[in-house]
Design a protein around this motif. Structure first.
Motif, mmCIF file in Angstrom:
data_model
loop_
_atom_site.group_PDB
_atom_site.id
_atom_site.type_symbol
_atom_site.label_atom_id
_atom_site.label_comp_id
_atom_site.label_asym_id
_atom_site.label_seq_id
_atom_site.Cartn_x
_atom_site.Cartn_y
_atom_site.Cartn_z
ATOM 1 N N SER A 123 -44.978 66.808 -110.140
ATOM 2 C CA SER A 123 -45.326 65.800 -111.134
ATOM 3 C C SER A 123 -46.261 64.807 -110.387
ATOM 4 O O SER A 123 -45.582 63.973 -109.683
ATOM 5 C CB SER A 123 -44.248 65.177 -111.993
ATOM 6 O OG SER A 123 -43.446 65.905 -112.782
ATOM 7 N N SER A 124 -47.539 64.506 -111.102
ATOM 8 C CA SER A 124 -48.311 63.537 -110.348
ATOM 9 C C SER A 124 -49.432 63.041 -111.395
ATOM 10 O O SER A 124 -49.504 63.720 -112.459
ATOM 11 C CB SER A 124 -48.965 64.053 -109.192
ATOM 12 O OG SER A 124 -50.231 64.850 -109.622
ATOM 13 N N ARG A 126 -52.210 63.127 -111.203
ATOM 14 C CA ARG A 126 -53.551 63.896 -111.236
ATOM 15 C C ARG A 126 -53.225 65.178 -111.746
ATOM 16 O O ARG A 126 -54.386 65.920 -111.973
ATOM 17 C CB ARG A 126 -54.113 63.978 -109.826
ATOM 18 C CG ARG A 126 -54.520 62.949 -109.114
ATOM 19 C CD ARG A 126 -54.844 63.058 -107.723
ATOM 20 N NE ARG A 126 -53.706 63.816 -106.903
ATOM 21 C CZ ARG A 126 -53.684 64.889 -106.414
ATOM 22 N NH1 ARG A 126 -54.894 65.585 -106.426
ATOM 23 N NH2 ARG A 126 -52.795 65.169 -105.579
ATOM 24 N N ASP A 127 -52.201 65.505 -112.445
ATOM 25 C CA ASP A 127 -51.956 66.778 -113.231
ATOM 26 C C ASP A 127 -52.636 66.924 -114.238
ATOM 27 O O ASP A 127 -53.343 66.025 -115.070
ATOM 28 C CB ASP A 127 -50.434 66.622 -113.642
ATOM 29 C CG ASP A 127 -49.514 67.000 -112.353
ATOM 30 O OD1 ASP A 127 -49.900 67.338 -111.333
ATOM 31 O OD2 ASP A 127 -48.354 66.878 -112.685
ATOM 32 N N SER A 139 -49.629 68.028 -106.439
ATOM 33 C CA SER A 139 -48.761 67.175 -105.290
ATOM 34 C C SER A 139 -47.737 68.205 -105.299
ATOM 35 O O SER A 139 -46.421 68.086 -106.132
ATOM 36 C CB SER A 139 -48.585 65.898 -106.140
ATOM 37 O OG SER A 139 -47.359 65.048 -104.846
ATOM 38 N N ASP A 275 -37.870 63.580 -106.717
ATOM 39 C CA ASP A 275 -38.705 64.426 -107.907
ATOM 40 C C ASP A 275 -38.356 64.129 -109.295
ATOM 41 O O ASP A 275 -38.988 64.174 -110.109
ATOM 42 C CB ASP A 275 -38.449 65.688 -107.461
ATOM 43 C CG ASP A 275 -37.109 66.327 -107.422
ATOM 44 O OD1 ASP A 275 -36.112 65.463 -107.202
ATOM 45 O OD2 ASP A 275 -36.916 67.497 -107.825
ATOM 46 N N GLN A 278 -40.286 60.835 -110.007
ATOM 47 C CA GLN A 278 -41.582 61.334 -110.567
ATOM 48 C C GLN A 278 -41.946 61.927 -111.846
ATOM 49 O O GLN A 278 -42.789 61.493 -112.445
ATOM 50 C CB GLN A 278 -42.029 62.033 -109.246
ATOM 51 C CG GLN A 278 -42.375 61.575 -107.874
ATOM 52 C CD GLN A 278 -43.622 60.717 -107.853
ATOM 53 O OE1 GLN A 278 -43.734 59.754 -107.780
ATOM 54 N NE2 GLN A 278 -44.748 61.625 -107.875
#
Length: 349
Positions: A123-124, A126-127, A139, A275, A278
């Protein structure tokens, strides 16, 4: 066609219910359920064998029963359900290695079905809006269940190269939810106050527990499909989910999320890790075109209706959580106050 099927993790909720459903399939002649403790629920006519997949004995079970299909469901998402993070990693990673080693040596094994997770995508911010199966994480998950899932899939790919005659299906599930299953997220939305990262409202996807079992049945008895995402249609946000569950939200600065996670974890209510935090900030979306076109599976529940079915069953907060609301508010308030001082003094970098 699956004839003799070995299912790992049958003492867990989903594994046990899957084994019971599989025994009702007339095309399957024998189902063997494996776990370290006897299942507390009905597993139909499945034969239970007490065994640890981390032990080489699993190879003898597969060989003696002439198992042709292995369904690996013993990849555990929550450390507290495994006895801690160390035990969780041993079961997930070492257990998978031993199981695959046993499958590699067994000429009778012709199909491997693995219950994987969308957590492999991480999960980021930029996904992409939706991950397709051929996309990698922006990521890479660095800890917890997501990292374990990446390693498990890596070992499965290695196994497929060594045993090209074996059909492989890996189902990457969105978060599974329903009235019976208990996960980190079901515990999270059962809290009296739902803490959310301040300034974020992540998109979430869910798959209902009955749809998850249905997809696994299709993967076991139908054609092999390689890697396939499994999720209900649509998305809901964290705030929308909290509203459906009838829970107020408490915005928490990301800087305080770790502290709050420790408080909730010590209370034994849910298990927060890096995680998971995130995920609650950035969310994740899975493209499900292959689920329909290749697996030939159509979920009964959408993301929203799956969550609504879960929410109808939660009622009041989890037992023992009455005092947690003030603790959540206290942590969040203290953190916000401290961060406000930093901002005001111009010392925030």
């Amino acid at each position: 066609m699956a004839d003799v099927v070995l299912v790992t993790g049958v003492s867990r909720y989903l594994g046990g219910h899957f084994a019971r459903r599989l025994t009702a399939d007339g095309s399957v002649s024998r189902v063997i359920g494996v776990d370290v403790i006897p299942p507390p629920h009905d597993i139909g006519r499945a034969e239970f064998v007490r065994a640890d997949i981390r032990n080489p004995m699993i190879g003898k079970i597969i060989a003696q029963a002439e198992v042709d299909t292995v369904v690996h469901m013993n990849v555990i998402a929550t450390p507290t359900h495994a006895g801690g993070r160390t035990s969780q990693k041993e079961i997930n990673v070492i257990g998978t290695m031993q199981l695959l080693a046993a499958c590699q040596k067994a000429p009778s094994v012709r199909r491997l079905v693995v219950k994987s997770s969308g957590a492999v995508y991480g999960s980021s911010p930029r996904d992409p809006a939706m991950f397709t199966e051929d996309m990698g994480p922006k990521s890479l998950p660095r800890a917890g269940f997501g990292k374990d899932s990446v390693e498990v899939e890596g070992y499965v790919r290695g196994f497929s190269r060594r045993r090209p005659d074996t059909e492989i299906t890996m189902l990457r599930f969105a978060n599974i939810i329903g009235p019976g299953i208990r996960t980190t997220l079901t515990d999270y939305f059962s809290l009296p106050v739902v803490p959310v990262p301040f300034g974020y409202d992540a998109r979430l996807q869910f798959v209902h527990e009955t749809d998850a079992i249905g997809a696994l049945l299709r993967a076991t008895t139908g054609p092999a499909v390689g890697i396939t995402n499994i999720a209900g249609d649509g998305v809901i946000t964290v705030a929308q989910a909290a509203g459906i569950a009838g829970r107020p939200i408490m915005p928490v600065p990301m800087a305080a999320a770790g502290l709050l996670g420790s408080v909730v974890k010590r209370a034994g209510l849910t298990d927060f890790s890096g995680d998971q935090l995130q995920f609650l900030a950035f969310g994740r979306g899975l493209d499900t075109a292959r689920m329909r076109s290749v697996l030939g599976f159509e979920p009964e529940y959408t993301t929203r209706s799956a969550f609504e079915d879960y929410a109808r069953g939660i009622g009041s907060a989890l037992p023992g959580t009455a005092a947690l609301g003030s603790a959540v508010s206290g942590v969040a308030g203290s953190a916000a106050h401290a961060i406000g001082h930093v901002w005001a003094s111009g010392r925030n970098d």
